[in-house]
Design a protein around this motif. Structure first.
Motif, short mmCIF file in Angstrom:
data_model
loop_
_atom_site.label_atom_id
_atom_site.label_comp_id
_atom_site.label_asym_id
_atom_site.label_seq_id
_atom_site.Cartn_x
_atom_site.Cartn_y
_atom_site.Cartn_z
N UNK A 10 -8.65 6.86 -6.94
CA UNK A 10 -9.07 5.45 -6.93
C UNK A 10 -7.98 4.56 -6.34
N UNK A 11 -6.72 4.91 -6.57
CA UNK A 11 -5.61 4.11 -6.04
C UNK A 11 -5.26 4.52 -4.60
N UNK A 12 -5.16 5.84 -4.36
CA UNK A 12 -4.62 6.32 -3.09
C UNK A 12 -5.57 6.09 -1.92
N UNK A 13 -6.85 6.44 -2.08
CA UNK A 13 -7.77 6.39 -0.93
C UNK A 13 -7.96 4.96 -0.38
N UNK A 14 -8.31 3.96 -1.22
CA UNK A 14 -8.43 2.60 -0.67
C UNK A 14 -7.12 2.08 -0.08
N UNK A 49 2.83 6.17 -2.62
CA UNK A 49 3.92 7.10 -2.90
C UNK A 49 4.13 7.32 -4.39
N UNK A 50 4.15 6.24 -5.15
CA UNK A 50 4.37 6.37 -6.60
C UNK A 50 3.22 7.10 -7.28
N UNK A 51 2.00 6.83 -6.84
CA UNK A 51 0.84 7.49 -7.46
C UNK A 51 0.82 8.98 -7.14
N UNK A 52 1.17 9.35 -5.91
CA UNK A 52 1.25 10.77 -5.55
C UNK A 52 2.27 11.48 -6.46
N UNK A 53 3.40 10.83 -6.68
CA UNK A 53 4.43 11.45 -7.52
C UNK A 53 3.97 11.56 -8.98
N UNK A 54 3.28 10.54 -9.48
CA UNK A 54 2.75 10.61 -10.85
C UNK A 54 1.74 11.74 -10.97
N UNK A 55 0.93 11.95 -9.92
CA UNK A 55 -0.06 13.03 -9.93
C UNK A 55 0.64 14.39 -9.95
N UNK A 56 1.69 14.53 -9.13
CA UNK A 56 2.42 15.80 -9.10
C UNK A 56 3.11 16.06 -10.43
N UNK A 74 0.83 -1.21 0.00
CA UNK A 74 0.00 0.00 0.00
C UNK A 74 0.86 1.25 0.00
N UNK A 75 1.88 1.28 0.86
CA UNK A 75 2.72 2.46 0.97
C UNK A 75 3.45 2.76 -0.34
N UNK A 76 3.95 1.72 -0.99
CA UNK A 76 4.72 1.92 -2.22
C UNK A 76 3.84 2.47 -3.33
N UNK A 77 2.65 1.91 -3.52
CA UNK A 77 1.83 2.42 -4.63
C UNK A 77 1.21 3.78 -4.30
N UNK A 81 -3.72 0.53 4.51
CA UNK A 81 -2.49 0.79 5.27
C UNK A 81 -2.81 1.08 6.74
N UNK A 82 -3.85 1.89 6.97
CA UNK A 82 -4.25 2.21 8.34
C UNK A 82 -4.71 0.97 9.08
N UNK A 83 -5.41 0.06 8.39
CA UNK A 83 -5.91 -1.15 9.04
C UNK A 83 -4.80 -2.14 9.36
N UNK A 84 -3.66 -2.04 8.69
CA UNK A 84 -2.55 -2.95 8.99
C UNK A 84 -1.76 -2.52 10.22
#
Length: 410
Positions: free
Chosen positions: A192-196, A174-181, A169-172, A201-204
């Motif tokens: 769709x990727x970041x929120x779920x 981070x990568x998705x945030x960077x692609x968005x920026x 969860x953490x890796x995707x 991640x919070x539940x783990x």
């Protein structure tokens, strides 16, 4: 254009490598899966990945790669340490697996061109894995949040531990945030990727993955501050939100971080420090210190080591530790020397995440998701392939009649 000529089959190969590194140990699943079946699936995925990579690269065109070269040296040292069978025949099987893994990466280097192709493959594959975790949570919340793991999220359809899910969860995220920026994806796809993924991640309750995400993103976005207005805006808002959250939700965040543990248990890193002390105190011969005892299951005395450096020291000795350190130093050094870019930022995020996670997670010395993360970083830092010049067809010279040449002279 980067990745324009990458065959679709390369994405399938990457997905099979991801499947191979999911592992076979974890929580009890809704439908009990025999460990032998899981191992057959994961090993079959690796064999299929190698076969497909070979089929799509029959000419054996590979590109120079310091990362895969160092991995090859690590493989050689692993074979040397495993040859005396101190860890049993399982060590040779793990060497065979690592050999196929490294050979497959060599075959894929043909398409490592500094583009974002493998970043997208990485996000898609791990998002699919997280989709199976979410499906398991929806079908059987009790199995997905078992008391055995203190109510932390596990894989109920495929045996995945909380740290594994947190890492993916953490890796995707981070990568998705960077692609968005970098404006390489739209906001809807990113949400769709970041929120779920954030929810999972919070539940783990995985502290290592959370710290790796935030520190890795801070370093990656920091590398873009001078050249990207979007990165500066995001960084400013992130700092403000973090400050407000720390004040308003301080007690809630502290409770989440401690996971109900005592301070003594927390200070010993959930018992990890005791295993580490025992491993370092164990007597070793000179050969075991230099080469290790051979590839094993990353445990000592029946307990998981949960530290990449100590796991490598135990199994591949000081030579292995030196090679793993060289991998991180070389990748990090190349990333720092590159001019600011989205590719460089993604590479910095992946390298820093793996470096942070190496303290409480094993995996840098054997086929694992961490080696795949670093492979993506290596593909991002590769120099673009030189364009092959298109040969200009030779125009046949026209024969000029003698009378025409005389008229030109006159």
């Amino acid at each position: 254009m980067h990745g324009a000529h990458t065959p679709k089959i390369v994405g399938i190969v990457w997905g099979l490598l991801v499947l191979n590194t999911l592992g076979s140990a974890g929580a009890k699943t809704i439908v009990p899966l025999p460990r032998s079946l899981i191992q057959m699936v994961t090993m079959g995925a690796l064999v299929a990945a190698f076969a497909l990579a070979l089929a799509v690269n029959l000419q054996l065109r590979i590109r120079p790669s310091a990362y895969v070269s160092l991995l090859t040296l690590l493989l050689v040292s692993s074979v040397i340490s495993s040859a005396n069978l101190e860890s049993g025949f399982g060590a040779l099987f793990r060497c065979f697996r690592l050999t196929l893994f490294v050979c497959t990466l060599w075959l894929l280097t043909r398409w490592w061109d500094g583009g974002l192709t493998f970043v997208r493959h990485h996000i898609r594959m791990y998002f699919a894995v997280l989709g199976s975790v979410a499906a398991g949570l929806a079908v059987s919340p009790g199995a997905a949040l078992p008391d055995l793991y203190g109510g932390r999220l596990v894989g109920a359809l495929w045996p995945l531990t909380p740290p594994q899910i947190g890492q993916y969860a953490a890796v995707i995220i981070g990568l998705t945030v960077l692609l968005l920026l970098g404006r390489r994806t739209d906001k809807t796809s990113a949400v769709v990727v970041i929120v779920p993924s954030l929810v999972l991640l919070a539940l783990t309750h995985t502290r290592t993955a959370t710290l790796g995400l935030f520190i890795g993103l801070a370093l990656a976005i920091g590398s873009l501050l001078l050249t990207s207005a979007a990165a500066r805006r995001f960084f400013t808002w992130a700092v403000l939100c973090a400050a407000v959250a720390a004040v308003a939700l301080g007690s809630v965040l502290q409770a989440w971080f401690l996971r109900g543990q005592s301070k003594e248990n927390f200070s010993s890193l959930t018992g990890r420090a005791k295993v580490w002390d025992a491993l370092l105190a164990a007597p070793r011969s000179t050969s075991e210190q230099v080469f290790g005892v051979g590839l094993g299951d990353k445990s000592f005395g029946g307990l998981p080591i949960d530290n990449s450096w100590l796991a490598v020291y135990n199994e591949q000795g000081l030579i292995g530790v030196t090679l793993v350190a060289a991998i991180l130093i070389v990748l990090g050094g190349v990333a720092l020397l590159r001019p600011p870019s989205l590719q460089r930022a993604c590479a910095i995020f992946l390298i820093s995440y793996c470096a942070i996670a190496s303290y409480t997670e094993a995996g840098l010395g054997d086929a694992s998701p961490y080696l795949l993360h670093l492979a993506v970083a290596a593909s991002l830092l590769a120099a673009p392939a030189a364009a092959t010049p298109v040969p200009t067809p030779e125009v046949p010279r026209q024969r000029i009649p003698r009378w025409a040449r005389r008229s030109e002279v006159t």
